[in-house]
Motif scaffolding. Structure first.
Motif, PDB file in Angstrom:
ATOM      1  N   TRP A   1       0.840  -1.198   0.000  1.00 47.28           N
ATOM      2  CA  TRP A   1       0.000   0.000   0.000  1.00 47.28           C
ATOM      3  C   TRP A   1       0.876   1.249   0.000  1.00 47.28           C
ATOM      4  N   SER A   2       1.947   1.237   0.788  1.00 48.61           N
ATOM      5  CA  SER A   2       2.838   2.389   0.873  1.00 48.61           C
ATOM      6  C   SER A   2       3.468   2.694  -0.475  1.00 48.61           C
ATOM      7  N   LYS A   3       3.888   1.643  -1.181  1.00 51.98           N
ATOM      8  CA  LYS A   3       4.504   1.837  -2.496  1.00 51.98           C
ATOM      9  C   LYS A   3       3.500   2.441  -3.471  1.00 51.98           C
ATOM     10  N   GLN A   4       2.286   1.931  -3.455  1.00 55.53           N
ATOM     11  CA  GLN A   4       1.253   2.454  -4.352  1.00 55.53           C
ATOM     12  C   GLN A   4       0.907   3.898  -4.005  1.00 55.53           C
ATOM     13  N   ARG A   5       0.736   4.186  -2.713  1.00 56.09           N
ATOM     14  CA  ARG A   5       0.323   5.541  -2.303  1.00 56.09           C
ATOM     15  C   ARG A   5       1.425   6.554  -2.570  1.00 56.09           C
ATOM     16  N   LEU A   6       2.666   6.188  -2.284  1.00 55.83           N
ATOM     17  CA  LEU A   6       3.771   7.106  -2.570  1.00 55.83           C
ATOM     18  C   LEU A   6       3.891   7.340  -4.069  1.00 55.83           C
ATOM     19  N   GLY A   7       3.623   6.311  -4.864  1.00 56.06           N
ATOM     20  CA  GLY A   7       3.645   6.482  -6.309  1.00 56.06           C
ATOM     21  C   GLY A   7       2.610   7.485  -6.771  1.00 56.06           C
ATOM     22  N   GLU A   8       1.424   7.450  -6.151  1.00 56.29           N
ATOM     23  CA  GLU A   8       0.359   8.393  -6.502  1.00 56.29           C
ATOM     24  C   GLU A   8       0.714   9.815  -6.077  1.00 56.29           C
ATOM     25  N   LEU A   9       1.238   9.953  -4.875  1.00 62.23           N
ATOM     26  CA  LEU A   9       1.486  11.280  -4.319  1.00 62.23           C
ATOM     27  C   LEU A   9       2.728  11.961  -4.896  1.00 62.23           C
ATOM     28  N   LEU A  10       3.718  11.164  -5.299  1.00 61.01           N
ATOM     29  CA  LEU A  10       4.994  11.740  -5.723  1.00 61.01           C
ATOM     30  C   LEU A  10       5.143  11.836  -7.236  1.00 61.01           C
ATOM     31  N   SER A  11       4.131  11.449  -7.991  1.00 57.24           N
ATOM     32  CA  SER A  11       4.208  11.518  -9.450  1.00 57.24           C
ATOM     33  C   SER A  11       3.621  12.824  -9.962  1.00 57.24           C
ATOM     34  N   GLY A  12       4.308  13.418 -10.930  1.00 56.01           N
ATOM     35  CA  GLY A  12       3.774  14.586 -11.618  1.00 56.01           C
ATOM     36  C   GLY A  12       3.678  15.843 -10.782  1.00 56.01           C
ATOM     37  N   ILE A  13       4.519  16.007  -9.781  1.00 53.28           N
ATOM     38  CA  ILE A  13       4.502  17.219  -8.950  1.00 53.28           C
ATOM     39  C   ILE A  13       5.310  18.316  -9.641  1.00 53.28           C
ATOM     40  N   GLN A  14       4.719  19.484  -9.797  1.00 51.56           N
ATOM     41  CA  GLN A  14       5.444  20.629 -10.327  1.00 51.56           C
ATOM     42  C   GLN A  14       6.337  21.170  -9.222  1.00 51.56           C
ATOM     43  N   LEU A  15       7.647  21.097  -9.423  1.00 52.70           N
ATOM     44  CA  LEU A  15       8.596  21.506  -8.389  1.00 52.70           C
ATOM     45  C   LEU A  15       8.973  22.976  -8.519  1.00 52.70           C
ATOM     46  N   THR A  16       9.369  23.379  -9.704  1.00 54.70           N
ATOM     47  CA  THR A  16       9.759  24.771  -9.944  1.00 54.70           C
ATOM     48  C   THR A  16       9.183  25.231 -11.279  1.00 54.70           C
TER      49      THR A  16
END
Length: 355
Positions: free
Chosen positions: A36-51
């Motif tokens: 579950w942690s791997k799946q959730r981190l994949g959802e939350l950390l993908s496609g984030i606009q950093l700068t």
């Protein structure tokens, strides 16, 4: 007194089923939350606009997660135990004063330790480049100075969800969204400890949302984006189910008529259309499934074409709740980043409408 080897009914518990073996979660139980942690981190950390431009960077996807995550229950208390190492790929591009791309680079964000021993602290983020070029170094410095915050927010969101019940919380949410019920025909249930944590956060978030609403408040978001296409192309990206599935790369439901409902990202985002005036205007109610119950925002999308082939999209979202049901107070910022990274940028890349 019973004789030796004689069963005394006063000392027996008759017909003790599953519910009687661990009353009120008193005994130690353990649940593996690694997948579950791997799946959730994949959802939350993908496609984030950093700068942003001229040194624009974003995360691409979760490259790896190693370690273990468990959620233990003892005496009706949740006791998380996790030690994770995470690597996330990133990509960036450099533009000149006219917006022309003049360079780019890729790399990894390395989080060596996300653990229960530092759950209330910011984990270390190491920025790695795939090449030793001047472009890569410039983008690395941009992430170092301004791009770490959204990653840390995503990690803190993951930690809060894990500590509030993790996969049990997600399962109950999914079952409730599907109109399912627990074994007793009632509301799907988490462990009582997870339920307590969830209800406390949800109650606080709902009270805060109601307080803001009573003031005529809630937060607002304004976004302007440009595309190389015609207004009808953008209009169809929000109203044609196949196009929504294409840019979200996930299940979607779209009923393009006033009063018709829509659902993106497998139900993570849902709402209904209140106005459709092709190709220039879309109005809808809109909510994340992590927002407090009965809490929805209003979205108006205006689409214009000041020059042939150059389309401008203006998004105005109001009544965004001040916090989600986990108690996170970054809902407006999280939502605005999502519009950029999960909707607008994806439409550009998937359909080739880049501006």
């Amino acid at each position: 007194m019973a004789k030796f080897d004689e069963k005394d009914p006063r000392w027996l518990v008759q017909d003790m089923g599953e519910s009687g073996r661990n009353v009120n979660n008193w005994h130690w139980t353990e649940r593996d939350c690694t997948e579950w942690s791997k799946q959730r981190l994949g959802e939350l950390l993908s496609g984030i606009q950093l700068t942003a431009a001229p040194a624009a960077t974003r995360t691409v996807k979760l490259e790896s997660m190693t370690g273990d995550a468990f959620l233990n229950t003892r005496k009706n208390k949740l006791i998380p135990s996790y030690d994770l190492e995470v690597r996330v790929s990133w990509a960036g591009e450099l533009t000149d004063g006219d917006g022309k791309v003049v360079g780019g680079a890729t790399g990894k964000l390395h989080l060596p330790h996300i653990g229960d021993d530092n759950h209330d602290e910011d984990p270390e983020i190491r920025i790695v480049t795939d090449t030793n070029s001047s472009d890569a170094e410039r983008l690395k410095q941009a992430i170092h100075s301004a791009g770490k915050k959204p990653v840390l927010e995503a990690v803190h969101r993951f930690v809060a969800e894990l500590r509030a019940g993790g996969p049990a919380l997600a399962e109950a949410e999914a079952e409730a969204a599907a109109g399912g019920a627990g074994a007793d025909g009632g509301k799907p249930k988490l462990s009582s400890a997870a339920e307590v944590e969830r209800e406390k956060a949800a109650k606080a978030a709902k009270e805060k949302a109601e307080k803001e609403k009573s003031k005529g408040g809630g937060k607002s978001i304004s976004i302007t984006a440009k595309f190389h296409c015609r207004p009808q192309d953008i209009f169809e990206c929000f109203t044609v189910q196949g196009r929504v599935c294409a840019f979200t790369q996930s299940p979607a439901v779209v009923q393009p008529a006033p009063g018709g409902s829509f659902s993106w990202y497998g139900g993570s985002i849902s709402g209904s259309f209140t106005e459709l005036a092709a190709p220039g205007r879309i109005a809808m109610t809109w909510r994340f499934n992590t927002w407090p119950e009965d809490c929805a925002s209003k979205v108006v999308i205006d689409i214009t074409e000041p020059e042939p082939g150059n389309t401008v999209v203006k998004i105005r979202q109001t009544e965004v709740p001040p916090a989600d049901k986990f108690g996170h107070e970054d809902t407006a910022e999280f939502t605005e980043r999502g519009w950029h990274s999960q909707v607008l940028d994806r439409i550009r890349h998937v359909f080739g409408y880049g501006a």
